[in-house]
Design a protein around this motif. Structure first.
Motif, mmCIF file in Angstrom:
data_model
loop_
_atom_site.group_PDB
_atom_site.id
_atom_site.type_symbol
_atom_site.label_atom_id
_atom_site.label_comp_id
_atom_site.label_asym_id
_atom_site.label_seq_id
_atom_site.Cartn_x
_atom_site.Cartn_y
_atom_site.Cartn_z
ATOM 1 N N GLY A 380 0.818 -1.198 0.000
ATOM 2 C CA GLY A 380 0.000 0.000 0.000
ATOM 3 C C GLY A 380 0.849 1.243 0.000
ATOM 4 N N ASP A 381 0.246 2.368 -0.414
ATOM 5 C CA ASP A 381 0.972 3.626 -0.444
ATOM 6 C C ASP A 381 0.211 4.735 0.273
ATOM 7 O OD1 ASP A 381 -1.112 4.063 -2.152
ATOM 8 O OD2 ASP A 381 0.115 4.370 -3.943
ATOM 9 N N GLY A 382 -0.713 4.374 1.139
ATOM 10 C CA GLY A 382 -1.470 5.365 1.883
ATOM 11 C C GLY A 382 -2.791 5.726 1.251
ATOM 12 N N GLU A 383 -2.905 5.642 -0.071
ATOM 13 C CA GLU A 383 -4.137 5.981 -0.773
ATOM 14 C C GLU A 383 -4.826 4.766 -1.354
ATOM 15 O OE1 GLU A 383 -5.579 8.866 -0.952
ATOM 16 O OE2 GLU A 383 -4.032 9.944 0.158
ATOM 17 N N ARG A 384 -4.079 3.698 -1.532
ATOM 18 C CA ARG A 384 -4.643 2.518 -2.178
ATOM 19 C C ARG A 384 -3.881 1.272 -1.717
ATOM 20 N NH1 ARG A 384 -2.189 2.999 -8.344
ATOM 21 N NH2 ARG A 384 -0.010 3.349 -7.707
ATOM 22 N N VAL A 385 -4.480 0.135 -2.010
ATOM 23 C CA VAL A 385 -3.870 -1.164 -1.743
ATOM 24 C C VAL A 385 -3.577 -1.820 -3.076
ATOM 25 C CG1 VAL A 385 -4.167 -3.435 -0.697
ATOM 26 C CG2 VAL A 385 -5.065 -1.403 0.461
ATOM 27 N N LEU A 386 -2.351 -2.344 -3.197
ATOM 28 C CA LEU A 386 -1.917 -2.944 -4.449
ATOM 29 C C LEU A 386 -1.817 -4.445 -4.287
ATOM 30 C CD1 LEU A 386 0.966 -0.455 -5.352
ATOM 31 C CD2 LEU A 386 -1.401 -0.416 -6.158
ATOM 32 N N LEU A 387 -2.358 -5.179 -5.251
ATOM 33 C CA LEU A 387 -2.195 -6.625 -5.353
ATOM 34 C C LEU A 387 -1.334 -6.878 -6.579
ATOM 35 C CD1 LEU A 387 -2.840 -9.553 -4.543
ATOM 36 C CD2 LEU A 387 -4.915 -9.399 -5.960
ATOM 37 N N SER A 388 -0.123 -7.443 -6.363
ATOM 38 C CA SER A 388 0.841 -7.577 -7.454
ATOM 39 C C SER A 388 1.196 -9.038 -7.658
ATOM 40 C CB SER A 388 2.126 -6.785 -7.134
ATOM 41 O OG SER A 388 1.827 -5.434 -6.892
ATOM 42 N N GLY A 389 1.336 -9.388 -8.946
ATOM 43 C CA GLY A 389 1.815 -10.701 -9.327
ATOM 44 C C GLY A 389 3.172 -10.582 -9.989
ATOM 45 N N ALA A 394 -2.963 -4.918 -9.601
ATOM 46 C CA ALA A 394 -4.298 -4.360 -9.441
ATOM 47 C C ALA A 394 -4.295 -3.511 -8.189
ATOM 48 C CB ALA A 394 -5.351 -5.462 -9.348
ATOM 49 N N ALA A 395 -5.051 -2.408 -8.220
ATOM 50 C CA ALA A 395 -5.118 -1.495 -7.089
ATOM 51 C C ALA A 395 -6.575 -1.255 -6.740
ATOM 52 C CB ALA A 395 -4.420 -0.176 -7.414
ATOM 53 N N PHE A 396 -6.851 -1.099 -5.478
ATOM 54 C CA PHE A 396 -8.184 -0.736 -5.043
ATOM 55 C C PHE A 396 -8.047 0.209 -3.866
ATOM 56 C CE2 PHE A 396 -7.065 -4.733 -3.043
ATOM 57 C CZ PHE A 396 -7.355 -4.524 -1.712
ATOM 58 N N GLY A 397 -9.019 1.104 -3.769
ATOM 59 C CA GLY A 397 -8.973 2.095 -2.721
ATOM 60 C C GLY A 397 -10.191 2.993 -2.790
ATOM 61 N N PHE A 398 -10.037 4.203 -2.270
ATOM 62 C CA PHE A 398 -11.133 5.157 -2.218
ATOM 63 C C PHE A 398 -10.686 6.469 -2.870
ATOM 64 C CE2 PHE A 398 -11.397 2.350 1.424
ATOM 65 C CZ PHE A 398 -12.702 1.880 1.341
ATOM 66 N N ARG A 399 -11.671 7.123 -3.543
ATOM 67 C CA ARG A 399 -11.381 8.403 -4.164
ATOM 68 C C ARG A 399 -12.697 9.167 -4.352
ATOM 69 N NH1 ARG A 399 -9.637 6.002 -10.082
ATOM 70 N NH2 ARG A 399 -11.715 5.286 -10.744
ATOM 71 N N ALA A 400 -12.577 10.410 -4.776
ATOM 72 C CA ALA A 400 -13.778 11.214 -5.014
ATOM 73 C C ALA A 400 -14.643 10.573 -6.098
ATOM 74 C CB ALA A 400 -13.384 12.635 -5.424
ATOM 75 N N SER A 401 -15.929 10.536 -5.848
ATOM 76 C CA SER A 401 -16.841 9.845 -6.757
ATOM 77 C C SER A 401 -17.047 10.656 -8.042
ATOM 78 C CB SER A 401 -18.180 9.613 -6.076
ATOM 79 O OG SER A 401 -19.080 8.984 -6.957
ATOM 80 N N THR A 402 -17.168 9.938 -9.161
ATOM 81 C CA THR A 402 -17.508 10.543 -10.456
ATOM 82 C C THR A 402 -18.859 10.053 -10.954
ATOM 83 O OG1 THR A 402 -16.317 8.763 -11.592
ATOM 84 C CG2 THR A 402 -15.083 10.788 -11.099
ATOM 85 N N TYR A 416 -12.874 2.002 -5.569
ATOM 86 C CA TYR A 416 -12.545 1.654 -6.942
ATOM 87 C C TYR A 416 -11.577 0.481 -6.982
ATOM 88 C CZ TYR A 416 -7.962 3.876 -6.351
ATOM 89 O OH TYR A 416 -6.704 4.182 -5.932
ATOM 90 N N LEU A 417 -11.617 -0.223 -8.111
ATOM 91 C CA LEU A 417 -10.726 -1.334 -8.406
ATOM 92 C C LEU A 417 -10.084 -1.044 -9.755
ATOM 93 C CD1 LEU A 417 -9.580 -4.185 -7.830
ATOM 94 C CD2 LEU A 417 -11.618 -5.123 -8.943
ATOM 95 N N GLN A 418 -8.743 -0.991 -9.778
ATOM 96 C CA GLN A 418 -8.024 -0.590 -10.991
ATOM 97 C C GLN A 418 -6.961 -1.626 -11.306
ATOM 98 O OE1 GLN A 418 -5.507 2.893 -10.570
ATOM 99 N NE2 GLN A 418 -6.181 3.657 -12.558
ATOM 100 N N THR A 419 -6.795 -1.954 -12.581
ATOM 101 C CA THR A 419 -5.792 -2.932 -12.977
ATOM 102 C C THR A 419 -5.351 -2.649 -14.411
ATOM 103 O OG1 THR A 419 -5.332 -5.286 -13.289
ATOM 104 C CG2 THR A 419 -7.559 -4.549 -13.769
ATOM 105 N N GLY A 420 -4.154 -3.087 -14.707
ATOM 106 C CA GLY A 420 -3.654 -2.974 -16.070
ATOM 107 C C GLY A 420 -4.049 -4.158 -16.935
ATOM 108 N N CYS A 421 -4.741 -5.122 -16.365
ATOM 109 C CA CYS A 421 -5.183 -6.282 -17.145
ATOM 110 C C CYS A 421 -6.320 -5.864 -18.096
ATOM 111 C CB CYS A 421 -5.652 -7.388 -16.203
ATOM 112 S SG CYS A 421 -4.347 -8.026 -15.122
ATOM 113 N N ASP A 422 -6.525 -6.674 -19.110
ATOM 114 C CA ASP A 422 -7.562 -6.367 -20.099
ATOM 115 C C ASP A 422 -8.955 -6.627 -19.562
ATOM 116 O OD1 ASP A 422 -5.579 -5.672 -21.921
ATOM 117 O OD2 ASP A 422 -5.407 -7.730 -22.676
ATOM 118 N N PHE A 423 -9.106 -7.597 -18.724
ATOM 119 C CA PHE A 423 -10.427 -7.990 -18.252
ATOM 120 C C PHE A 423 -10.354 -8.293 -16.760
ATOM 121 C CE2 PHE A 423 -10.038 -9.405 -22.663
ATOM 122 C CZ PHE A 423 -11.103 -8.731 -23.249
#
Length: 547
Positions: A380-389, A394-402, A416-423
């Motif tokens: 983690g980096d304080g703003e999000r949690v990273l799951l790495s292989g 993939a990263a998930f955390g909290f941010r201002a809603s859009t 939010y859940l963010q990843t560089g994977c295609d699916f």
């Protein structure tokens, strides 16, 4: 011519060396003669001329000996042997020196002698004095070299040796009586065939000190052999044993001190309030009947070494108050204050924190891997949690809603859940309490609704689906099962893939108002097997035979 007694004999001091030598010599001379009797009328008897001659002769010898030992007059205040003692200890009133050897004995038996030996180094000389028999000196005075050597008092039986230096050379000294050094037996040192007295007190030696009934005391003692005590030993001062100690009970060694170690073959019992100190600090202290305190002298308490294989706990390790078991004997751990974890002296990997009851927990400072040290990890980096292989993240955390559904200026937040994977693939069903939507879009799925906009959506009813808004189909539309032709089934609105024409097939078609047809083609199949009714006013779907 009658024989007269020398006048100096009657003036002799009974405590002088000359008198002691004189008395001893006369008695020896007299006893060496045959006594006068009926069978020996020419024998000697006390007071006759022969006895007087013997007294005069004894005096002449005694005077010469005493003068040689003590000087003219032979009345010295102390003998030269009074300051010398047997090696077992004691006191003297005079000085005895034999710096070049000393031996004395009787019957060719050595009783008292000074000896010299060479030490174990083969160079250093070792000197000593040894007595192996009784000591007996007779006479009143003995002079050697014009000085009184021996003074004897016949009244109290005391012989005094007085001379600056007394040397027997290589001769032997023997005596069957007592030898007294000093004014008297009570005030000086006495030697007898049985014992040695110092100021009237018996000196203990090998002949009497080993008796179970004898009590004795002394100032200093040197034992060259084995000291064995059958009773109790009470030490009123310091005990020094610098070459080893064996202490035990009932014939068994319990404590053995040797070289640089102390071997304990039993239990060490420490009463409450006592323990073991290093300097002035107790390092092992029995606090009370049940508690033991182990500490160090303002340093570190070290457990184990490079040769230690294990440290085993047979009871739980608690905090200072004893309220919390930090580590149980089976490995359960509980750290109520805090916890820090690192590896190979690196930075902190895991720690705990507490701000208040509502804000406390664990902090993972680096990576938390799963499976192995090369497996997937969380960070983690304080703003999000990273799951790495190995190559994905993939990263998930909290941010201002859009979201388009947030209220204006509401400060809504989104998870939010963010990843560089295609699916993102879910192997199981996904369920939401309220809705599932697309960020930044009105499209969402709620219970029985699929919204595209607030006006265009699908609604599930009890018997179908309602479409709100226009419906546009780019290709064909049909029932689940469809077959064309007169004998077919189902319905369909089909687009011809070649011509692009749209063809519709239904079982029935009802048009309430207008029907505009640019081209009408009717195909009719009829068959009659029996009566045929033609009527312009009625029709029938079923024909039922009535019997």
């Amino acid at each position: 011519m009658s024989v007269i007694l020398l006048p100096d004999i009657e003036e002799l001091d009974s405590n002088s060396l000359c008198y002691s030598i004189y008395s001893e010599l006369y008695h020896n001379f007299f006893n060496a003669q045959d006594k006068k009797s009926e069978d020996n009328p020419y024998g000697i008897e006390e007071g006759d001329d022969t006895s007087i001659r013997l007294r005069n002769t004894a005096y002449n010898f005694a005077s010469a000996i005493a003068g040689a030992v003590a000087g003219e007059g032979g009345e010295g205040g102390g003998g030269i042997l009074l300051d010398y003692l047997k090696k077992t200890g004691g006191n003297m009133t005079g000085v005895l020196r034999a710096n070049y050897g000393f031996e004395a004995g009787m019957g060719n038996t050595r009783l008292l002698w000074a000896y010299e030996e060479i030490a174990e180094d083969g160079v250093t000389p070792v000197y000593g004095l040894q007595v192996s028999g009784d000591i007996h000196i007779g006479g009143s005075n003995l002079y050697l070299g014009g000085r009184q050597f021996i003074r004897y008092s016949a009244g109290d039986g005391i012989a005094i040796l007085e001379n600056p230096v007394l040397s027997f050379g290589s001769s032997s000294l023997f005596s069957r009586g007592e030898m007294v050094f000093g004014e008297s037996k009570v005030k000086g040192v006495a030697l007898s065939p049985d014992t040695i007295y110092i100021k009237g007190k018996e000196v203990y030696h090998a002949g009497n000190a080993n008796l179970a009934t004898v009590n004795w005391s002394m100032q200093n003692a040197t034992v060259t052999g084995t000291l064995q005590v059958s009773g109790n030993v009470t030490l009123l001062s310091e005990l020094s044993a610098l070459y080893g100690v064996k202490l035990g009970f009932d014939g068994k060694t319990v404590l053995h001190i040797r070289q640089e170690e102390a071997l304990l073959n039993g239990f060490l019992t420490i009463n409450s309030g006592y323990g073991v100190k290093i300097g002035d600090t107790p390092v092992l202290f029995r606090v009370n009947e049940s508690d033991i305190q182990l500490s160090c002298d303002y340093g570190h308490l070290l457990l184990g070494s490079e040769n230690t294989q294990q440290l085993r706990l047979f009871a739980g390790l608690t905090d200072i108050d004893g309220d919390n078991i930090l580590i149980s004997k089976y490995g359960a751990a509980y750290f109520p204050d805090s916890l820090r974890v690192a590896h190979n002296y690196g930075a902190d990997l895991l720690s705990t924190y507490r701000e208040n009851d509502a804000n406390e927990g664990l902090v993972v400072h680096k990576r938390m891997r799963f499976g192995s040290k090369s497996g997937m990890f969380l960070s983690g980096d304080g703003e999000r949690v990273l799951l790495s292989g190995l190559s994905d993240q993939a990263a998930f955390g909290f941010r201002a809603s859009t979201s388009v559904f947030q209220l204006p200026e509401s400060g809504s937040r989104s998870f939010y859940l963010q990843t560089g994977c295609d699916f993102i693939t879910f192997d199981q069903a996904i369920e939401a309490k309220k809705s599932v939507g697309i960020d930044g879009s009105f499209t969402r799925l709620t219970d029985k609704h699929l919204f595209f906009t607030s006006e265009n959506y699908l609604l599930s009813t009890s018997d179908g689906i309602k479409h709100f808004g226009n419906a546009y189909f780019l290709n064909s539309l049909s029932s689940e099962r469809f077959s064309s032709g007169f004998a077919g089934y189902g319905w369909a609105i089909l687009k011809n893939g070649i011509t692009g024409n749209i063809a519709a097939t239904f079982d029935e078609l009802t048009i309430r108002k207008k029907m505009r047809i640019y081209e009408l083609e009717v195909q009719k199949n009829t068959a009659t097997n029996g009566s045929l009714w033609v009527s312009d006013s009625c029709s029938g779907d079923n024909v039922e035979r009535i019997s």
